[in-house]
Design an enzyme around this catalytic site. Structure first.
Site, short mmCIF file in Angstrom:
data_model
loop_
_atom_site.label_atom_id
_atom_site.label_comp_id
_atom_site.label_asym_id
_atom_site.label_seq_id
_atom_site.Cartn_x
_atom_site.Cartn_y
_atom_site.Cartn_z
N GLU A 49 -5.40 -0.89 -6.90
CA GLU A 49 -5.23 0.12 -5.92
C GLU A 49 -5.70 -0.52 -4.39
O GLU A 49 -6.32 0.34 -3.57
CB GLU A 49 -5.76 1.36 -6.10
CG GLU A 49 -5.20 2.30 -6.94
CD GLU A 49 -5.28 3.66 -6.93
OE1 GLU A 49 -5.64 4.08 -5.81
OE2 GLU A 49 -5.09 4.39 -8.11
N HIS A 272 -13.32 5.60 -8.93
CA HIS A 272 -13.37 4.97 -10.32
C HIS A 272 -15.00 4.11 -10.28
O HIS A 272 -15.36 3.76 -9.22
CB HIS A 272 -12.42 3.94 -10.85
CG HIS A 272 -10.97 4.46 -11.00
ND1 HIS A 272 -10.28 4.37 -12.08
CD2 HIS A 272 -10.15 5.28 -10.34
CE1 HIS A 272 -9.38 5.03 -12.27
NE2 HIS A 272 -9.01 5.44 -10.99
#
Length: 423
Positions: A49, A272
């Site tokens: 990402e 995350h």
């Protein structure tokens, strides 16, 4: 590799949540991430990402002295978001874009535009060939009604097949990434059973981090608290998996995760948690081949997961066929309406409403046609994965009369070699 030789490899993995104009404090987080990676000096840093190539270039310049080798994997319209930074020279690079990756009309989810993929880099370390993979599978937006489940299972199978077919010369295989799969999910079990990859979190001798190894936790200020409500401790969807060939032993000495904040400054790197592992690779005497009875006893979990995957893909194909049929009717309706309107125009009964209906009918034909073609492509992609699974299930009948019992690729190859020697 010399006997008694030991190699230590430190690996970092993180889904960076780097969506331009959307992710909070993206620039500051990536700056702090770069500082952290420079201080820690990992052998490999694998990131997901990182959607902006400008962000990648900024990280690359910042990390150049510590990680001289770097690569950004490009795919799709937006990009794969995958990149790697390495202390060691990269010998080879390639990538594979997943055949199925969501729906183009689900714009608010956006996965289709990103071109989810798996990237591969090959390293040569102390006479060993290391294949390191980084990937990011399709997101799960609704666990109770998961419309992307078949796509994610197909991606997991493609990933397993890609690893199998590209790692034949490798001594050590390493896979890092955001699989968007819980440990007991079908896709995760399929990947592990077919490749034989081991889960570093389950195998480590020393774990420090979030409870149950979770990689998205409520303590992180960037996580969606509503999505995590059913999971009070969080979820584990990011993984470090590994495997070594016979004659090489690999183990996970330490496994750490961040715990909702940056270890240095306190603010999280991402929504995350980061994974930090220390792998130990050493010489190991080649292991004798297991007995056929032992091999068959270990096949039961593989048989189960292959059948589950085949059934899930079958359900996905049925759904895709239904949508293709639905939009074929939409096309037919649009064409019928267009013909009727053309008749009205020919009779000189044209008005503003008529032209409005013509625009509507053309939109139905073009829009319905586009969606129909997409779902037919989806059918082909699911059919491809299902055919490969069917081949695996059927191939076992050709190997020493083992009936319908499928074998992992390495075991199938060994059985065929043994049969050739006997002949």
């Amino acid at each position: 590799m010399k006997p008694n030789f030991t190699l230590r490899l430190r690996v970092f993995n993180l889904n960076c949540w780097g969506i331009p104009y959307w992710s909070k404090h993206r620039g500051d987080r990536l700056k702090r991430l770069g500082d952290f990676l420079n201080v820690e000096g990992f052998d490999l840093a694998l990131l997901e990402e990182v959607w902006s190539e400008q962000d990648f270039e900024s990280l690359r310049q910042k990390l150049l002295s510590t990680y001289p080798a770097a690569h950004y994997f490009r795919s799709g319209i937006i990009g794969s978001g995958l990149c790697i930074f390495s202390k060691h020279p990269i010998q080879e690079l390639t990538q594979h874009v997943y055949t199925l990756n969501g729906y183009p009309y689900m714009i608010h989810h956006g996965d289709w535009f990103t071109g989810k993929a798996v990237g591969l880099l090959v390293l040569h370390l102390s006479g060993l060939v290391f294949n390191a993979y980084v990937t990011h599978l399709h997101a799960e937006y609704n666990r109770q009604k998961d419309i992307y489940l078949a796509h994610r299972v197909a991606q997991a199978w493609e990933l397993a097949q890609f690893i199998h077919h590209t790692s034949k010369r490798a001594d050590v295989i390493l896979l890092c990434g955001d699989l968007n799969l819980h440990p007991k999910d079908l896709g995760c079990r399929l990947l592990k059973e077919w490749t034989g990859l081991q889960d570093a979190y389950l195998e480590t001798q020393d774990f420090k981090g979030c409870e149950d190894g979770c990689t998205m936790v409520p303590q992180n200020c960037y996580t969606n608290q509503q999505e995590l409500a059913p999971f009070p401790f969080g979820i584990r969807i990011d993984y470090v998996l590994y495997k070594a060939v016979s004659g090489v032993h690999i183990s996970c000495k330490t496994f750490k995760t961040t715990t909702g904040h940056d270890p240095h400054s306190g603010s999280p790197f991402s929504d995350h948690e980061a994974l930090m592992v220390t792998l130990c690779v050493r010489h190991s005497p080649p292991q004798p081949s297991p007995s056929p009875k032992h091999e068959l006893s270990e096949m039961s979990p593989l048989i189960t997961v292959l059948k589950e995957a085949w059934m899930e893909l079958r359900l996905g194909m049925a759904q895709a066929h239904w949508w293709a049929a639905f939009f074929s009717y939409v096309i037919g309706l649009g064409l019928l309406l267009l013909v009727l309107l053309c008749v009205l125009l020919a009779g000189g009964n044209a008005g503003e409403v008529t032209w409005l209906l013509i625009s509507l009918s053309v939109s139905l034909v073009l829009g319905g046609g586009g969606v129909y073609l997409f779902h037919m492509q989806e059918v082909k992609g699911l059919c491809k994965a299902q055919a490969e699974l069917h081949h695996v299930l059927g191939r076992a009948r050709e190997v020493q009369g083992l009936g319908s019992v499928p074998q992992p690729p390495h075991l199938l190859g060994q059985l065929e070699e043994d049969r050739a020697e006997e002949q």
